[in-house]
Structure formats: structure tokens, C-alpha cells
Design a protein around this motif. Structure first.
Motif, PDB file in Angstrom:
ATOM      1  N   GLY A 145      51.166  57.827  18.097  1.00 10.24           N
ATOM      2  CA  GLY A 145      50.947  57.177  16.879  1.00 10.24           C
ATOM      3  C   GLY A 145      51.878  56.339  16.033  1.00 10.24           C
ATOM      4  O   GLY A 145      51.668  55.516  15.455  1.00 10.24           O
ATOM      5  N   GLU A 186      46.205  55.315  27.207  1.00 11.80           N
ATOM      6  CA  GLU A 186      46.756  56.131  26.189  1.00 11.80           C
ATOM      7  C   GLU A 186      46.946  55.638  24.992  1.00 11.80           C
ATOM      8  O   GLU A 186      46.359  56.093  23.905  1.00 11.80           O
ATOM      9  N   ILE A 239      44.797  56.720  21.871  1.00 14.44           N
ATOM     10  CA  ILE A 239      45.291  57.504  20.530  1.00 14.44           C
ATOM     11  C   ILE A 239      45.262  56.352  19.278  1.00 14.44           C
ATOM     12  O   ILE A 239      45.009  56.622  18.230  1.00 14.44           O
TER      13      ILE A 239
END
Lengths: 125, 130
Positions: free
Chosen positions: B113, A30, A34
């Protein structure tokens, strides 16, 4: 994130654990997916039991968890193209590149050590 | 030096949270900057205010909250990891139709992020986990 523009770092994702039994492999994947949006110079190394993450024909029915291994095939679409497996980890587990779900480059432990030394960021999973 | 930190393991079960905390405290004392602490995997359990350790033991969660307040450190819980493990702030709780929230003060919930951004911005990224 404007400050990050222009700066490219060498990010190495180090995958050391078996795909099932713990969640590390899934959650590592993941991060890589991302992370692709940040357009850094990324590479993935699979070593120790981590090489099993890329094993073909994973069947998780009896485990009752999702087989997420097909997602590794999507890495190419995310421009994650530098994918390595450690030679010694493969050998000791009786695996060859033909056993793996995606094309990879085989690197010796010595080469992996060198690559780690050259990376700006190591994220271990 | 500007450090980014990732904590990958939960409190009490594993030493990672203690070692990370000690590392950060020492780094701050030496005048270094902590850009962000990102909690991933079971590390998100460092951010529940419902933690109630025995009185003679350290309170790991409270220690993080105090550190954040004193040094204005950005403590981020990964949203995907937090959802899996039942850690939520008021917004997350509402969005997911839950009847309670449990995030400790000084933390915030955000995406992966934030880990990547910290890795890019920091001079060194240090991972505490297995």
C-alpha cells in the motif's frame, strides 16, 4: 491516508516479462491486487514476453513453482477491468486472444504509447 | 517537485540502486522533495545491514541509511518481498519465529500500500529497475 481521498490517478501497470523465470510477473500481480483497495483508475498492459502471463493452460509442474495464472481471473472481482495486450507482441509470439485466460482488449503499439502518455503513473514490471 | 521512487533491483548485481541514489541526491540538491523510496522485488536487499562490500567499494546500504538520516527520507521495504528474501526487522523476525534480524538503520518494513500511496501522493513516480 485521508489526504488521498478524492484524488483519482490513472495508474498503468506495465507487464513486460514472462510469467516464470523471474518473479516480476507474480510480484506485479500482488501490487495490482493490493492496489485495488485504493480505488484508482487502473489499467494493465501486457507486452513483450509479458503477454505469456495470460496464456491459457500454463503447466508449471516440471518447474516446481506455483502456477499463479488463475489469479488473473480474480482481477475482475477487484474491479480491474481495463486489461490490454499489445498487438505486435501477440503477433510476433503467434498468440491470439483465444489463447488467453481472460478477456482482453488488443491495442496497437501506437495506442499503447498514447495510453502511456496519458497515464499519471507507470509502474513497470 | 515531489518524487516517489521505486527500486526494483538488488545492490551490486544491478545498477538500479546506484542510479536511484544518484537521482535522489541530485533531486534533493535542486530542492525537490522525495516523498518515499519503496524497495520491491530484489530491491529489498538494499536494506540489509549485514552487507559487507570490499573496503575500496561503495557501501550501498550504508549510503541509504546516511541519506535517510540526513534528509529524513522514508525508506520502505516491501514486507512480502522482504519475507521471501530473508530481510527482517526485530518485529518481523519475532513474528515469524526467526532467530535474527538484519534490517539496516533508516529503513522500515511495510506493505505494498505504501507504493500505491506514494504513487498517488507524488507528482512523479520514478521506477529504477529493468
Amino acid at each position: 491516508m485521508e489526504e488521498t481521498a478524492g484524488e483519482i490517478k490513472k495508474i498503468m501497470y506495465v507487464n513486460r516479462k514472462a510469467p516464470y523465470g523471474t518473479i516480476y510477473a507474480l510480484e506485479a500481480l500482488e501490487v495490482v491486487l493490493i492496489g485495488a483497495a485504493f480505488e484508482q483508475d487502473v489499467m494493465m498492459i501486457f507486452m513483450d514476453d509479458g503477454v505469456f502471463q495470460l496464456k491459457k493452460e500454463q503447466d508449471t509442474k516440471a518447474l516446481g513453482v506455483k502456477n499463479f495464472s488463475p489469479t488473473y481471473r480474480a482481477l475482475e472481482m477487484y474491479d480491474v477491468e481495463k486489461i490490454y495486450v499489445e498487438k505486435e507482441s501477440m503477433e510476433v509470439r503467434g498468440l491470439t486472444v483465444d489463447d488467453l485466460i481472460i478477456p482482453v482488449e488488443v491495442k496497437s503499439n501506437e495506442e499503447v504509447t498514447k495510453m502511456m502518455g496519458e497515464a499519471d503513473v507507470l509502474l513497470n514490471f | 517537485m515531489k518524487f516517489g521512487i521505486m527500486v526494483s533491483e538488488g545492490p551490486y548485481t544491478h545498477q538500479a540502486a546506484d542510479t536511484a541514489y544518484n537521482f535522489i541526491a541530485a533531486a534533493l540538491e535542486k530542492g525537490h522533495e522525495i516523498y518515499r523510496v519503496f524497495f520491491y522485488h530484489d530491491g529489498v536487499n538494499n536494506g540489509t545491514r549485514l552487507t559487507t562490500p570490499p573496503q575500496d567499494d561503495r557501501n550501498i546500504v550504508k549510503r541509504w541509511s546516511e541519506l535517510a538520516e540526513k534528509h529524513e527520507i522514508d525508506l520502505v521495504l516491501c514486507v512480502a518481498a522482504a519475507q521471501r528474501r530473508g530481510i527482517a526487522d526485530a518485529d518481523e523476525s519475532k513474528r515469524n519465529g526467526k532467530d535474527a534480524d538484519n534490517m539496516a538503520p533508516g529503513f522500515r518494513i511495510s506493505g505494498l500500500g505504501q507504493l500505491l500511496e506514494a504513487s498517488i501522493q507524488a507528482d512523479r513516480m520514478v521506477v529504477f529497475g529493468d
